[in-house]
Design an enzyme around this catalytic site. Sequence first.
Site, PDB file in Angstrom:
ATOM      1  N   ASP A  20       2.613   6.150  -1.685  1.00  0.00           N
ATOM      2  CA  ASP A  20       2.337   4.820  -1.132  1.00  0.00           C
ATOM      3  C   ASP A  20       3.412   4.521  -0.081  1.00  0.00           C
ATOM      4  OD1 ASP A  20       1.721   2.122  -0.773  1.00  0.00           O
ATOM      5  OD2 ASP A  20       2.112   1.520  -2.841  1.00  0.00           O
ATOM      6  N   HIS A  56       3.148  -3.587  -3.918  1.00  0.00           N
ATOM      7  CA  HIS A  56       3.581  -2.292  -3.370  1.00  0.00           C
ATOM      8  C   HIS A  56       5.112  -2.202  -3.288  1.00  0.00           C
ATOM      9  CE1 HIS A  56      -0.467  -1.002  -2.157  1.00  0.00           C
ATOM     10  NE2 HIS A  56      -0.685  -2.281  -1.928  1.00  0.00           N
TER      11      HIS A  56
END
Lengths: 527, 527
Positions: A170, A343
Amino acid sequence: MREGDDIVVIDCGLSFPTEEMLGIDIVVPDFTYLVQNKEKVRGVFLTHAHEDHVGGLPYLLREIDVPIYCTEFTQALIRQRLEEKLPHKQLDFRIFKPGDIIEAGKLSVEPVRVTHSIPENCSMAIRTTHGIVLFTGDFKFDFTPVDGKLANITRFGELGREGVLILLSDSTNVERPGWGPSERAVSEGLRKVFGEAEGRVLLTTFASNIHRMQQVYEIAAEMGRKVAVVGRRMEQNLDTCERLGYVRIPKGTRIRLDEARQYPDNKLAILTTGSQGEPMSALVQMSKGEYGRLQIKAGDTLIYSARPIPGNEAAIWRTINRLFDQGCRVVYESPTPIHVSGHAYQEELKMMINLTRPYYLAPVHGEPRHQHLYQEIARNMGYPDHRVFTMKDGIPLMMDDTSAHQGEAVPAGRVLVDSSGTPGVTDDVLRDRNNIAKDGIVVVTVPIDMTKGVLASDPAFQARGFHGPEGILDAAYDVVYDGLTSLSRDELRDTNRVKHDVSDTVRKLVQKRTNLRPLVLPIIVEV
Amino acid sequence: MREGDDIVVIDCGLSFPTEEMLGIDIVVPDFTYLVQNKEKVRGVFLTHAHEDHVGGLPYLLREIDVPIYCTEFTQALIRQRLEEKLPHKQLDFRIFKPGDIIEAGKLSVEPVRVTHSIPENCSMAIRTTHGIVLFTGDFKFDFTPVDGKLANITRFGELGREGVLILLSDSTNVERPGWGPSERAVSEGLRKVFGEAEGRVLLTTFASNIHRMQQVYEIAAEMGRKVAVVGRRMEQNLDTCERLGYVRIPKGTRIRLDEARQYPDNKLAILTTGSQGEPMSALVQMSKGEYGRLQIKAGDTLIYSARPIPGNEAAIWRTINRLFDQGCRVVYESPTPIHVSGHAYQEELKMMINLTRPYYLAPVHGEPRHQHLYQEIARNMGYPDHRVFTMKDGIPLMMDDTSAHQGEAVPAGRVLVDSSGTPGVTDDVLRDRNNIAKDGIVVVTVPIDMTKGVLASDPAFQARGFHGPEGILDAAYDVVYDGLTSLSRDELRDTNRVKHDVSDTVRKLVQKRTNLRPLVLPIIVEV
């Protein structure tokens, strides 16, 4: 990813159209490569239930039969919608728990628990002949998750010791320095706004953000407010999660929307969809005073507990402005956070690298700018550039024990889906839409008596979406008429030529006089 | 604003279309009220040369003759473009300096110098029978402006003492607490990025941000870099400002773009337009590798020294992503600022209120959410709600010595301008464009022999921008054909009825089978 005759697919998402993709609802991947190799595909492994990770599944499953591996939670969230889209399909769900090791041909897949803005999120560790390929999926390291289920950081370390060939990470939040706040941090921000609100409190967030909703219920209960939900998707998700125990709603706190009128405003909270300014959502309709089941009124407070997905900003601000105009106070920024990201920030991304100590690195979730910034971080951690790959759709990364390089392109790309649900709106169709959308369309019908080789009646002009000055179509008529009547009988029978002439004449005249470029559609009617 | 028979107009701007306004380039005000009262309009007074304050002028000047009052600088920036748009018009510019008092019928107007992100910016104090009406215009309080020209805060205080009836205030940045950084603060941020750049430095900003460009020249000169400019508008503005002395370019620093190749990359900087991701701008074309005069290469650094105007975010991110993919490092966030706003933060807004001590307040530059937050600030400063007005387009505020209230609506609204330059694209036209843009258009021609009352030949279907499944138009043909052939001769001669039948039949069939709703355009060809 593929080794030999075994392919495993990690996630199968969708994305949203850019503003040029007129009439397009969603964008899904081109599955040609998987269809061509369908006998090799061992399964689709879902890291979590967000649309950008599962929304493409119905389109893949139309083309190939393949087992879907996921957690019980993910299945619960997505099964109903999959069944709605694929009513005749037998879905082959196989439920895993983090820590299971799932054989997939000669490969094996191990889901590892990691935190994110949705429950039961996993990274995927795939064992290959050459080492572990580790997909982080979407993640953050949240040490105080709402459900208390911590990321299994020890397992990441063990995998690192075992030997991670490549970490596919990510990189969405690589622009943010430091360490992201915990989902729990939102409680304090929400508590403050709840405490100040004199009337009803409305809160909008993503319909899958179960833990955000959990916190709203807790705070509402603390403050003696009941909570009703507006928006079908959110209601479905809550029902499912309550049934399966993924959300714990304090007793008596949840009410139906139609019960809300029994309570005074300062005893009420409302959860609503619409955080992206979607035109058909409850919140947008409320902001326009067009939602039958609930009206905004002076004294309401709306908490915008989400972030705009790029491209939606303008629609969201319009919604917020309309709410203010109806006397609703909108809280969209706050010194104590009312939204946190799911995130990893920079230090979390570094921690993942540190734990897993991969030989190669590739940021895969994020736009090109994120990938490039991730490469800078990797460089600072001592990774030479040749060990960090910037991946592109359709370009495979080939790895063995001693080397890695980007291989030859395989079929890949974007497939556009409109409200018919049939994928494959073409570039030609989009080009026409964009042309017509800009300056409209002018249709010219030319009735021709093919036997005699003469006009059967006068050409006729019809325009839609066209804003020309008065008389422009009359002028075009004159020029077209003169042109047609000067043709010989045989020339007039040449319908392709007539079409081309008419279209050319009209386009040039209109553009010269008005600077507009409508799409000109000549139609020859043969009688 | 108007008192008795005298009207003065403060600024005349444009805005940009929302995403539903397909084919629209700009949006200008409806000038009906001014046209109806044109003999009363004493002049348009321009606070500064930004498009949202001057861009509507050409459209006003087409309808009425009126003097334009502005500074020498504003005139220099806007005259050429006004002349291009109004080649046959005699422009009546009247140049003022801050502190001048300009008679306008029984009213008088006094421009007061105040700082903003463009040189020579003014507030406007209008003396009326009932006190001073003070338009702040766009402003910030910058104590170290690049040109050294400070806001005349003493004069604001004097006006306050004299008696300000109402302050019409900028409220764009009312969301930001504290005091905004000076334009000078950008120098430090830019210097840092320039210092780290190994190759060329490109910088994009608004073409009117003269002081930003001034600082780039200064820093480039310090670091031994030459500066070339890409983008016609920016070049024109710089030429004008250099000629009039509003920008001081260190000797030998400015070069032409075609001279750039004579210098090594680390001796070069490039100023470019395109900060809003405009498709035709130099920067966007460079990002696509389609700009003939300059190619991006690895090692370049682009400084994004601007902010996205809401609605442009997606286009800007796409541009930045493409630049990264070409090997260009893009700096768009920085701990030391590389962009600052030209609008007052909360404490500056309060200082303006404190200085001018108005009886009434109205935030006028900002969206509804800003107006409502401004009202909260005013409340905190002791203004009761009845002395703060939330203005709406077309609703005048009526004031006299003892009271103020919102009056009856006057004609107002938005007028849409497309690339023809002719204002007035209608809602009907937009509705058609939106319908066609979504699912395309299906044109059905029905040739009818009116004498006999029969079909002259078969109906024909043509579609553009339509993405139906194979066979759908054949199916529609069958149904339409059956319907038409079942009509009597007289019914077939009733063209309105035939049109309605055909359109209805096709729409229903297509929607039922595909869920698509193309615009259906039936055309009866009478032969």
